[in-house]
Motif scaffolding. Structure first.
Motif, PDB file in Angstrom:
ATOM      1  N   LEU A 111       0.859  -1.187   0.000  1.00 43.07           N
ATOM      2  CA  LEU A 111       0.000   0.000   0.000  1.00 43.07           C
ATOM      3  C   LEU A 111       0.895   1.236   0.000  1.00 43.07           C
ATOM      4  O   LEU A 111       1.642   1.480   0.949  1.00 43.07           O
ATOM      5  N   HIS A 112       0.826   1.987  -1.084  1.00 41.93           N
ATOM      6  CA  HIS A 112       1.676   3.163  -1.242  1.00 41.93           C
ATOM      7  C   HIS A 112       0.950   4.374  -0.653  1.00 41.93           C
ATOM      8  O   HIS A 112      -0.125   4.734  -1.122  1.00 41.93           O
ATOM      9  N   VAL A 113       1.524   4.988   0.363  1.00 44.12           N
ATOM     10  CA  VAL A 113       0.932   6.196   0.951  1.00 44.12           C
ATOM     11  C   VAL A 113       1.993   7.288   0.940  1.00 44.12           C
ATOM     12  O   VAL A 113       3.129   7.063   1.368  1.00 44.12           O
ATOM     13  N   GLU A 114       1.619   8.442   0.433  1.00 47.11           N
ATOM     14  CA  GLU A 114       2.571   9.530   0.273  1.00 47.11           C
ATOM     15  C   GLU A 114       1.922  10.849   0.690  1.00 47.11           C
ATOM     16  O   GLU A 114       0.724  11.042   0.493  1.00 47.11           O
ATOM     17  N   VAL A 115       2.728  11.729   1.258  1.00 47.96           N
ATOM     18  CA  VAL A 115       2.281  13.098   1.535  1.00 47.96           C
ATOM     19  C   VAL A 115       2.920  13.977   0.464  1.00 47.96           C
ATOM     20  O   VAL A 115       4.117  13.846   0.189  1.00 47.96           O
ATOM     21  N   GLN A 116       2.129  14.852  -0.133  1.00 45.85           N
ATOM     22  CA  GLN A 116       2.607  15.695  -1.233  1.00 45.85           C
ATOM     23  C   GLN A 116       2.224  17.147  -0.954  1.00 45.85           C
ATOM     24  O   GLN A 116       1.102  17.403  -0.519  1.00 45.85           O
ATOM     25  N   THR A 117       3.123  18.091  -1.189  1.00 39.26           N
ATOM     26  CA  THR A 117       2.708  19.498  -1.117  1.00 39.26           C
ATOM     27  C   THR A 117       2.098  19.884  -2.464  1.00 39.26           C
ATOM     28  O   THR A 117       2.607  19.504  -3.523  1.00 39.26           O
ATOM     29  N   VAL A 118       0.992  20.617  -2.393  1.00 40.11           N
ATOM     30  CA  VAL A 118       0.294  21.046  -3.611  1.00 40.11           C
ATOM     31  C   VAL A 118      -0.087  22.515  -3.477  1.00 40.11           C
ATOM     32  O   VAL A 118      -0.063  23.073  -2.376  1.00 40.11           O
ATOM     33  N   GLU A 119      -0.479  23.114  -4.604  1.00 41.70           N
ATOM     34  CA  GLU A 119      -0.883  24.530  -4.561  1.00 41.70           C
ATOM     35  C   GLU A 119      -2.391  24.687  -4.638  1.00 41.70           C
ATOM     36  O   GLU A 119      -2.908  25.796  -4.595  1.00 41.70           O
ATOM     37  N   HIS A 120      -3.108  23.549  -4.772  1.00 38.49           N
ATOM     38  CA  HIS A 120      -4.575  23.600  -4.745  1.00 38.49           C
ATOM     39  C   HIS A 120      -5.039  23.199  -3.348  1.00 38.49           C
ATOM     40  O   HIS A 120      -4.230  22.736  -2.538  1.00 38.49           O
ATOM     41  N   PRO A 121      -6.342  23.357  -3.036  1.00 32.39           N
ATOM     42  CA  PRO A 121      -6.806  22.969  -1.697  1.00 32.39           C
ATOM     43  C   PRO A 121      -6.464  21.514  -1.366  1.00 32.39           C
ATOM     44  O   PRO A 121      -6.454  20.646  -2.253  1.00 32.39           O
ATOM     45  N   SER A 122      -6.181  21.273  -0.094  1.00 37.30           N
ATOM     46  CA  SER A 122      -5.802  19.936   0.371  1.00 37.30           C
ATOM     47  C   SER A 122      -6.884  18.909   0.061  1.00 37.30           C
ATOM     48  O   SER A 122      -8.075  19.209   0.118  1.00 37.30           O
TER      49      SER A 122
END
Lengths: 126, 126
Positions: free
Chosen positions: A54-65
């Motif tokens: 199970l691949h789980v990742e936290v990513q920073t984005v510029e759109h709403p979370s």
């Protein structure tokens, strides 16, 4: 003929502080945080739990979370076409993956397969 | 002392047609769709894949479609307090579970534990 499966989930966080976001989610989920090397490590941190597939990742984005899911495939183009036939739409290609939109509105990605037991766990489409 | 773990993901679909939504996601992810009995079956359908410990569900909702994650715990109140200490906020209680908001903005739920291997897979918090 190709194979695909639900690969995992990306926790998209509208923040410039990846470290704090990954620290929260790692602690919340009881998962070990692992930084990715080089440029990738500016944007992504991986979370590891007992399930190696199970691949789980936290990513920073510029759109709403939000949270989005990834489908992994050994043939991304064939998988995107299969999903289009089910009613999903291509939104844009990013490097090796496609961002798609489900008929129910969620965005998700079709990525190249990488899970350790991909061949055993994936569904074969004919 | 209690235990918790990432239980799985709920695919929230802004639709009144649960059958069509569940059919799309089941086919997209290569997972078997199982309707839930009684009143629950109006709102939720469960998706089954090779991992029996990953809970994936399609839910009809009245807000915009999204995906959210669930944390399961053998003591929901203790887990909610632990998550509050990490910076999450309680939003509202629904039956036995709590809807919370992460410091990074996503909503998620804390639910009662139910996975077959919960005791073996969960983290123990002291």
């Amino acid at each position: 003929m190709h194979k695909s499966r639900l690969s995992g989930f990306i926790i998209d966080c509208e923040t410039s502080d990846l470290g704090a976001a990954a620290a929260f989610w790692g602690a919340a989920l009881g998962m070990r945080v692992e930084s990715l090397p080089g440029e990738e490590g500016q944007k992504y941190a991986r979370l590891f739990g007992p399930d190696q597939n199970l691949h789980v990742e936290v990513q920073t984005v510029e759109h709403p979370s939000r949270v989005h899911l990834d489908i992994e495939a050994d043939d991304v183009e064939a998988e995107v076409r299969r999903l289009e036939a089910l009613g999903a739409k291509r939104l844009r290609q990013v490097r090796s993956w496609w961002v798609m939109e489900a008929p129910t509105g969620q965005r998700f990605c079709v990525v190249r397969s990488g899970a350790p037991d991909f061949a055993a766990l994936a569904t074969e489409w004919r």
